[in-house]
Design a protein around this motif. Structure first.
Motif, mmCIF file in Angstrom:
data_model
loop_
_atom_site.group_PDB
_atom_site.id
_atom_site.type_symbol
_atom_site.label_atom_id
_atom_site.label_comp_id
_atom_site.label_asym_id
_atom_site.label_seq_id
_atom_site.Cartn_x
_atom_site.Cartn_y
_atom_site.Cartn_z
ATOM 1 N N UNK A 79 14.850 -2.578 -12.052
ATOM 2 C CA UNK A 79 15.982 -1.767 -12.480
ATOM 3 C C UNK A 79 16.832 -1.421 -11.268
ATOM 4 N N UNK A 80 18.045 -1.022 -11.532
ATOM 5 C CA UNK A 80 18.955 -0.571 -10.489
ATOM 6 C C UNK A 80 19.859 0.495 -11.084
ATOM 7 N N UNK A 81 20.567 1.195 -10.220
ATOM 8 C CA UNK A 81 21.511 2.214 -10.662
ATOM 9 C C UNK A 81 22.931 1.672 -10.570
ATOM 10 N N UNK A 82 23.751 2.023 -11.534
ATOM 11 C CA UNK A 82 25.197 1.802 -11.480
ATOM 12 C C UNK A 82 25.806 3.183 -11.290
ATOM 13 N N UNK A 83 26.641 3.333 -10.256
ATOM 14 C CA UNK A 83 27.199 4.640 -9.919
ATOM 15 C C UNK A 83 28.711 4.643 -10.083
ATOM 16 N N UNK A 84 29.247 5.850 -10.237
ATOM 17 C CA UNK A 84 30.687 6.032 -10.332
ATOM 18 C C UNK A 84 31.065 7.426 -9.880
ATOM 19 N N UNK A 85 32.354 7.620 -9.733
ATOM 20 C CA UNK A 85 32.871 8.907 -9.273
ATOM 21 C C UNK A 85 34.211 9.170 -9.933
ATOM 22 N N UNK A 86 34.486 10.440 -10.178
ATOM 23 C CA UNK A 86 35.818 10.881 -10.597
ATOM 24 C C UNK A 86 36.134 12.155 -9.831
ATOM 25 N N UNK A 87 37.285 12.170 -9.203
ATOM 26 C CA UNK A 87 37.736 13.348 -8.461
ATOM 27 C C UNK A 87 39.005 13.896 -9.081
ATOM 28 N N UNK A 88 39.157 15.200 -8.986
ATOM 29 C CA UNK A 88 40.397 15.838 -9.419
ATOM 30 C C UNK A 88 41.545 15.359 -8.526
ATOM 31 N N UNK A 89 42.762 15.310 -9.045
ATOM 32 C CA UNK A 89 43.891 14.799 -8.254
ATOM 33 C C UNK A 89 44.048 15.463 -6.887
ATOM 34 N N UNK A 90 43.849 16.774 -6.812
ATOM 35 C CA UNK A 90 44.039 17.487 -5.546
ATOM 36 C C UNK A 90 42.941 17.194 -4.520
#
Length: 176
Positions: A79-90
């Motif tokens: 198995x492996x991990x799939x990662x992601x990110x979301x940041x606020x515009x500021x």
């Protein structure tokens, strides 16, 4: 800047990513979503499950966004991990995303037995490609017609980092 569990007071921040196209960025807006999605999952497991999770990216009391991971399988035994990110515009364009992804990789390698962590991003999302590379990820190739967004199929770039690729954390210095 640190990663921490999602608190109930953070849920309105997370809900903005589901209800406001300007917050989600053009690369992460996939149409309107159920605004109570995060709240329901938070009530179930605090957004920290065995097959994935989410952590807030924060500086003190200020939330910048979140990182997320989900389990994928490359075989019955791997198995492996799939990662992601979301940041606020500021919070974008300030190195916060790079550092958050570095911290997430370190967290996942420290607390799970996976050998591989991977991420993908739109071919036009040059800022995220730079952030992944600065965080130690290696570009592996292009995934053609990988994601459907805004009425058409789009190519993505695949990145990975292996446990052996992990360099010493400069924030920890010689004391680590």
């Amino acid at each position: 800047m640190a990663l921490r569990p999602v608190y109930e007071d953070d849920l309105p921040v997370l809900e903005r990513f589901l209800t406001d196209p300007e917050v989600a960025t053009p690369f992460q807006w996939f149409g309107w979503k159920d605004p109570s999605l995060f709240r329901r999952r938070w009530q179930e497991d605090g957004l920290l499950g065995e097959d994935g999770g989410q952590l807030m990216v924060a500086s003190g009391a200020q939330a910048h966004g979140f990182v997320a991971w989900r389990k994928q399988f490359s075989s019955r035994t791997s198995q492996y991990w799939v990662v992601g990110i979301q940041l606020l515009p500021e919070s974008r364009g300030r190195g916060i995303g790079t550092r958050a992804q570095e911290l997430l990789v370190r967290h996942l390698f420290a607390h799970t037995q996976v050998q591989r962590i991977q991420a993908d991003t739109d071919v036009d999302n040059v800022a995220e490609q730079r952030a992944l590379e600065k965080a130690g990820f290696t570009r592996e190739g292009t995934l053609r017609d990988f994601v459907f967004r805004d009425g058409r199929w789009r190519d993505c770039v695949l990145y990975s980092i292996l446990r052996g690729d992990l360099a010493e954390d400069p924030a920890e210095g010689a004391s680590a």
